[in-house]
Write a protein that holds these residues in place. Structure first.
Motif, PDB file in Angstrom:
ATOM      1  N   MET A 226      52.819  73.759  45.697  1.00 51.67           N
ATOM      2  CA  MET A 226      53.386  74.876  44.934  1.00 51.67           C
ATOM      3  C   MET A 226      54.899  74.991  45.139  1.00 51.67           C
ATOM      4  SD  MET A 226      50.752  76.371  43.449  1.00 51.67           S
ATOM      5  CE  MET A 226      49.156  75.571  43.435  1.00 51.67           C
ATOM      6  N   HIS A 227      55.465  74.156  46.002  1.00 49.56           N
ATOM      7  CA  HIS A 227      56.906  74.164  46.280  1.00 49.56           C
ATOM      8  C   HIS A 227      57.410  75.594  46.469  1.00 49.56           C
ATOM      9  CE1 HIS A 227      57.361  69.842  45.767  1.00 49.56           C
ATOM     10  NE2 HIS A 227      56.442  69.974  44.821  1.00 49.56           N
ATOM     11  N   CYS A 228      56.760  76.283  47.409  1.00 55.69           N
ATOM     12  CA  CYS A 228      57.014  77.708  47.620  1.00 55.69           C
ATOM     13  C   CYS A 228      58.480  77.989  47.993  1.00 55.69           C
ATOM     14  CB  CYS A 228      56.124  78.225  48.736  1.00 55.69           C
ATOM     15  SG  CYS A 228      54.388  77.841  48.505  1.00 55.69           S
ATOM     16  N   ASP A 229      58.937  79.183  47.612  1.00 58.10           N
ATOM     17  CA  ASP A 229      60.268  79.610  48.044  1.00 58.10           C
ATOM     18  C   ASP A 229      60.268  79.932  49.538  1.00 58.10           C
ATOM     19  OD1 ASP A 229      61.695  79.286  45.730  1.00 58.10           O
ATOM     20  OD2 ASP A 229      61.251  81.287  44.960  1.00 58.10           O
TER      21      ASP A 229
ATOM     22  N   THR B  72      59.759  69.118  57.501  1.00 54.07           N
ATOM     23  CA  THR B  72      59.562  69.724  56.176  1.00 54.07           C
ATOM     24  C   THR B  72      60.806  70.526  55.820  1.00 54.07           C
ATOM     25  OG1 THR B  72      57.195  69.857  56.554  1.00 54.07           O
ATOM     26  CG2 THR B  72      58.083  71.238  54.812  1.00 54.07           C
ATOM     27  N   GLN B  73      61.397  70.162  54.704  1.00 52.06           N
ATOM     28  CA  GLN B  73      62.659  70.791  54.310  1.00 52.06           C
ATOM     29  C   GLN B  73      62.622  71.154  52.834  1.00 52.06           C
ATOM     30  OE1 GLN B  73      65.309  67.569  55.115  1.00 52.06           O
ATOM     31  NE2 GLN B  73      64.779  67.516  57.283  1.00 52.06           N
ATOM     32  N   THR B  74      63.541  72.040  52.441  1.00 52.01           N
ATOM     33  CA  THR B  74      63.680  72.357  51.020  1.00 52.01           C
ATOM     34  C   THR B  74      64.887  71.605  50.482  1.00 52.01           C
ATOM     35  OG1 THR B  74      62.712  74.529  51.394  1.00 52.01           O
ATOM     36  CG2 THR B  74      63.886  74.219  49.330  1.00 52.01           C
ATOM     37  N   ALA B  75      64.619  70.689  49.564  1.00 56.56           N
ATOM     38  CA  ALA B  75      65.683  69.871  48.973  1.00 56.56           C
ATOM     39  C   ALA B  75      66.364  70.656  47.853  1.00 56.56           C
ATOM     40  CB  ALA B  75      65.073  68.578  48.442  1.00 56.56           C
ATOM     41  N   PRO B  76      67.535  70.182  47.375  1.00 60.36           N
ATOM     42  CA  PRO B  76      68.169  70.836  46.234  1.00 60.36           C
ATOM     43  C   PRO B  76      67.182  70.936  45.064  1.00 60.36           C
ATOM     44  CG  PRO B  76      69.632  69.204  47.177  1.00 60.36           C
ATOM     45  CD  PRO B  76      68.343  69.072  47.895  1.00 60.36           C
TER      46      PRO B  76
ATOM     47  N   VAL C  15      60.119  68.975  50.621  1.00 60.37           N
ATOM     48  CA  VAL C  15      59.921  67.552  50.915  1.00 60.37           C
ATOM     49  C   VAL C  15      59.654  67.341  52.405  1.00 60.37           C
ATOM     50  CG1 VAL C  15      61.350  66.721  48.999  1.00 60.37           C
ATOM     51  CG2 VAL C  15      62.414  67.208  51.198  1.00 60.37           C
ATOM     52  N   VAL C  16      59.116  66.155  52.723  1.00 63.37           N
ATOM     53  CA  VAL C  16      58.873  65.796  54.125  1.00 63.37           C
ATOM     54  C   VAL C  16      59.768  64.615  54.486  1.00 63.37           C
ATOM     55  CG1 VAL C  16      57.147  65.067  55.822  1.00 63.37           C
ATOM     56  CG2 VAL C  16      56.456  66.475  53.877  1.00 63.37           C
ATOM     57  N   GLU C  17      60.560  64.788  55.549  1.00 65.68           N
ATOM     58  CA  GLU C  17      61.371  63.666  56.030  1.00 65.68           C
ATOM     59  C   GLU C  17      60.489  62.876  56.997  1.00 65.68           C
ATOM     60  OE1 GLU C  17      65.478  62.882  58.503  1.00 65.68           O
ATOM     61  OE2 GLU C  17      65.206  64.838  57.585  1.00 65.68           O
TER      62      GLU C  17
END
Lengths: 208, 324
Positions: A59-62, A75-79, A84-86
């Motif tokens: 769901m790419h939550c905020d 786990t990070q929020t990309a632009p 995404v998962v590094e």
């Protein structure tokens, strides 16, 4: 700023699994891994039973709970708001999988063959496995990334492209004039489990 | 051979990621910390309790260290475990790594001070600090699960409390076993009677917390199925509730109230039976909680959709004739 999101019109979706298959074909996920899935549910009593399909993906939550619990910051929020998962940082603890209320995370311990009876991997599978190890990795958490490498080229995620009923719409949630924003506004778009406070960016238009 | 879905729909909704290894880790973490808490309390009580202190210290930090090895074995990438303390602000795994590290260091220093008197003087303030971190360790094992939003059965504040009580009780049992293993002739009947009273009370509190935990879970739609499955598990009902808590509680209360005249050897034998049963029960409790965790249902427009934790298909026998 762009904030990517998706709207899925449940009136249009008839549960054909084209999205799940397109995702598999594009991302070449191992057996048992479905970044895009279709759940089926029933309601009512005979003779007025209704069956409904619910396509689900990350769901790419905020405010993603997977990112909150991740102990390494993998786990990070990309632009664009894409979660995404590094893979180099992931330790494979599965905590993100436990924290995600949408069941969007998959751990791949081993790349098994698609063929039955313990058959060895085919040449194509060996090739795909190698590609998977480079992109997503073994022993780490994996998930849908909205096909983010296609977005700069102006291409849509594979599941959106493949939907034969045009049930999926992808776009910028921050643009009030985008198709996706208009659909959410006019079609009473709702998110799954809003009470959990994750603020998902995948919206659903009601089935009736 | 039948082709298709082999497990029932409900069965496939139960999580399979965190089971054996994580259950052992949570059990050993709480057990070691509980044993230290007992040892620390005994150390503060004075020289008369030295045997209890020694037994607790001998077992606490090695048990926690072994527990951490099980956590490492569970990780997909154990060589990167050093990264796991990067998100102290939000992740319970990160907080747990720091809590466990501090606890292990403090309990190790205390241990060295006890086994070689004169080498290190561990002050009372250090003991209290280590006991505080032992409590944090026990609480953390529950908080780790209660931070899982995807599993409503675990997503409750009752779990840290339950795991803390269970950690204290199993720690007490481990200390009793350690006392008998090191030198049973040093065990005093009066000490055992006090420990039995404390243990019996903890067992009753744990039973009440389990009742509260399961009762509250049955009142929430998304965790009801998990609670029902847990209450239907023989290993939990017979292994944990009856043999692991009720029987030890009865033995401990009989020791406390009815064996005032008994000698130390009889008391030790009774305490050992209760301790072994209690330790098995403590592990089965954690295993039952982990193995009944079910993913939250997804609700939309009056429909309930349950995500399947793991697809489990018998694959079609390609190129073979179907079975008769």
């Amino acid at each position: 700023m762009t904030r990517y999101g998706m709207v899925i019109d449940l009136k249009r979706c008839y549960g054909c699994y084209a999205c799940a298959m397109a995702c598999k074909a594009k991302n070449r996920t191992p057996p048992g891994v479905f970044w895009a899935r279709v759940l089926k549910g029933e309601t009512g009593k005979y003779p007025t039973v209704v069956r409904q399909a619910l396509p689900v993906l990350c769901m790419h939550c905020d405010d993603p709970s997977c990112q909150t619990v991740c102990p390494t910051g993998a786990t990070q929020t990309a632009p664009g708001g894409i979660v995404v998962v590094e893979k180099e940082k992931c330790i494979g603890c599965s905590y993100c999988k436990m924290a995600c209320p949408y069941g969007a995370r998959y751990m791949v311990e081993e790349w098994e063959s698609y063929f039955p009876d313990g058959a060895p991997r085919s040449t194509y599978e060996e090739y795909v496995k190698k590609e998977w190890e480079e992109k997503s990795g073994i022993g780490v958490s994996t998930k849908c990334d909205f096909c983010m490498e296609r977005l700069p080229e102006g291409r849509l995620p594979a599941c959106v492209n493949a939907c034969p009923a045009n049930a999926r719409t992808f776009g910028d949630l921050d643009d009030p004039l985008s198709e996706i924003s208009m659909l959410i506004k006019k079609g009473r778009g709702a998110v799954l489990q809003p009470e959990l406070g994750n603020d998902p960016k995948v919206y659903y238009l009601p089935p009736r | 051979m039948a082709v298709g879905i082999v497990k029932s729909r409900v069965e496939r909704q139960v999580q399979e990621e965190w089971k054996g290894l994580v259950a052992i880790y949570l059990f050993l973490g709480g057990l070691g910390a509980g044993a230290y808490f007992v040892a620390g309390t005994a150390a503060l009580l004075g020289e008369g309790w030295a045997h209890v202190t020694t037994a607790g210290l001998y077992l606490s930090f090695p048990v926690v260290c072994i527990g951490m090895l099980f956590l490492l074995a569970h990780l997909g990438k154990p060589m990167r475990a050093f990264l796991s303390a990067s998100k102290l602000g939000s992740s319970w795994i990160s907080r747990g790594v720091v809590i466990l590290t501090i606890f292990i260091v403090l309990s190790f220093i205390h241990f060295i001070g006890v086994i070689s008197p004169g080498s290190i003087e561990f002050p009372a303030a250090g003991v209290i600090l280590a006991m505080l971190f032992a409590l944090f360790t026990m609480l953390y094992t529950g908080a780790l699960l209660s931070g899982s939003k995807g599993y409503p059965f675990w997503n409750t504040a009752a779990l840290p409390v339950l795991f803390m009580i269970s950690g204290l009780l199993t720690g007490l049992f481990l200390t009793i076993i350690g006392m008998a293993a090191i030198d049973s002739s040093l065990i005093g009947a009066e000490q055992l009677r006090v420990m039995a009273g404390v243990g019996g009370t903890l067992a009753v509190i744990e039973l009440l917390v389990i009742f509260f935990f399961l009762h509250s879970a049955t009142r929430v739609r998304n965790s009801r199925e998990s609670a029902k499955r847990m209450m239907g598990k023989g290993s939990f009902i017979f292994g944990d509730l009856i043999l692991g808590l009720i029987v030890p509680a009865i033995i401990l209360f009989v020791m406390y109230f009815g064996m005032a005249e008994a000698d130390a050897a009889t008391m030790t034998n009774a305490a050992l039976v209760a301790s072994v049963l209690g330790l098995i029960g403590g592990f089965l409790l954690r295993y039952a909680i982990l193995s009944t965790g079910m993913a939250t249902s997804l609700d939309m427009a009056g429909f309930q959709f349950r995500p399947i934790a793991k697809l489990d298909f018998e694959r079609a026998p390609i190129g073979k004739l179907p079975p008769e």
